[in-house]
Design an enzyme around this catalytic site. Structure first.
Site, short mmCIF file in Angstrom:
data_model
loop_
_atom_site.label_atom_id
_atom_site.label_comp_id
_atom_site.label_asym_id
_atom_site.label_seq_id
_atom_site.Cartn_x
_atom_site.Cartn_y
_atom_site.Cartn_z
N ASP A 9 -15.85 -3.48 -34.90
CA ASP A 9 -17.14 -4.15 -34.78
C ASP A 9 -16.86 -5.65 -34.72
O ASP A 9 -15.79 -6.11 -35.14
CB ASP A 9 -17.98 -3.78 -36.01
N ARG A 10 -17.78 -6.44 -34.20
CA ARG A 10 -17.55 -7.89 -34.11
C ARG A 10 -18.21 -8.63 -35.28
O ARG A 10 -17.51 -9.08 -36.19
CB ARG A 10 -18.09 -8.42 -32.76
N ASP A 11 -19.53 -8.71 -35.28
CA ASP A 11 -20.24 -9.52 -36.28
C ASP A 11 -20.10 -8.90 -37.67
O ASP A 11 -20.46 -7.75 -37.88
CB ASP A 11 -21.72 -9.63 -35.91
N THR A 53 -19.48 -3.78 -29.61
CA THR A 53 -20.49 -4.63 -30.25
C THR A 53 -21.87 -4.46 -29.62
O THR A 53 -22.01 -4.50 -28.40
CB THR A 53 -20.02 -6.12 -30.23
N ASN A 54 -22.86 -4.25 -30.45
CA ASN A 54 -24.26 -4.26 -30.02
C ASN A 54 -24.71 -5.71 -29.94
O ASN A 54 -24.59 -6.45 -30.93
CB ASN A 54 -25.16 -3.54 -31.03
N GLN A 55 -25.21 -6.12 -28.79
CA GLN A 55 -25.70 -7.51 -28.66
C GLN A 55 -27.09 -7.48 -28.04
O GLN A 55 -27.31 -7.85 -26.89
CB GLN A 55 -24.71 -8.35 -27.82
N ARG A 56 -28.01 -7.02 -28.85
CA ARG A 56 -29.40 -6.86 -28.42
C ARG A 56 -30.04 -8.20 -28.05
O ARG A 56 -31.01 -8.24 -27.30
CB ARG A 56 -30.15 -6.23 -29.59
N ARG A 102 -25.67 2.18 -27.24
CA ARG A 102 -25.82 1.35 -28.44
C ARG A 102 -25.33 2.14 -29.66
O ARG A 102 -25.71 3.29 -29.86
CB ARG A 102 -27.31 0.98 -28.60
N LYS A 103 -24.43 1.51 -30.46
CA LYS A 103 -24.04 2.17 -31.71
C LYS A 103 -25.31 2.42 -32.52
O LYS A 103 -26.17 1.57 -32.53
CB LYS A 103 -23.09 1.27 -32.53
N ASP A 129 -19.12 -2.96 -40.45
CA ASP A 129 -19.81 -3.36 -41.69
C ASP A 129 -21.22 -2.81 -41.78
O ASP A 129 -21.98 -3.21 -42.67
CB ASP A 129 -19.83 -4.89 -41.82
MG LIG Z 1 -21.48 -5.80 -37.80
#
Ligand SMILES: [Mg+2]
Length: 181
Positions: A9-11, A53-56, A102-103, A129
């Site tokens: 995951d990124r963020d 990564t989800n980037q909505r 999307r995860k 996370d």
């Molecule tokens: Mg995250």
């Protein structure tokens, strides 16, 4: 080599999550302490390393795809400068929670499998996370590694993850000694 692919995951794992906001500019992208070092340690140990990564925020129009790509170019430059690597970044910009890409849905894992047909999901780890990362691991058969210092402060059911660490660096330190984390 028991695990051959690492999905990150990124963020909240690589960079600091911005609560109730998105990383919209390079200035807002802040590496978490130890994450660059962790990627350096992990890079020789996996055949494939991906970010999913989800980037909505892109779908919502908060930032453009081009800005997101610039942020990722900066991120990859820094990772490489610190002797780490990421082989591919998979992004879902969809707004719809039910989107297959999307995860926690498995779409980004399917994309990776198309691009890298030798991926084995039982030999893959997903490090994230949030609940959606852990469910993504469960939905694809990957090992679920929970980073618990990030976005999800609430208690997460232990049945959702296989291992738990405060940050990516602590995971990396443990993994280089014993891949059965
Ligand atoms: Mg995250």
């Amino acid at each position: 080599m028991k695990y051959t692919s690492l999905f990150l995951d990124r963020d909240g794992v690589i960079n600091r999550h911005r609560p109730a906001d998105y990383v919209k500019t390079i200035e807002e992208f802040e590496f978490l302490p130890g994450s660059l070092e962790a990627l350096r340690l992990l890079s020789p140990l996996f055949k494939h390393i991906f970010i999913v990564t989800n980037q909505r925020g892109v779908g919502k129009g908060v930032m453009t795809v081009r800005t997101l790509e610039q942020i990722h170019a900066y991120m990859l430059d820094e990772i490489i400068r610190h002797q780490g690597r990421i082989d591919h970044i998979y992004v879902c910009t969809d707004i719809e929670t039910e989107s297959f890409n999307r995860k926690p849905q498995p779409g980004m894992a399917r994309q990776a499998l198309q691009d890298y047909p030798d991926i084995s999901f039982p030999r893959s780890m997903m490090v994230g996370d949030s609940v959606s990362d852990l469910l993504f691991a469960r939905n694809t058969g990957m090992r679920a590694v929970f980073i618990d210092a990030g976005i999800e402060k609430k208690e997460i059911k232990p049945s959702l993850y296989d291992a738990r660490f405060p940050d990516l660096y602590t995971f990396a330190e443990k993994y280089i000694k014993d891949p059965d984390v």
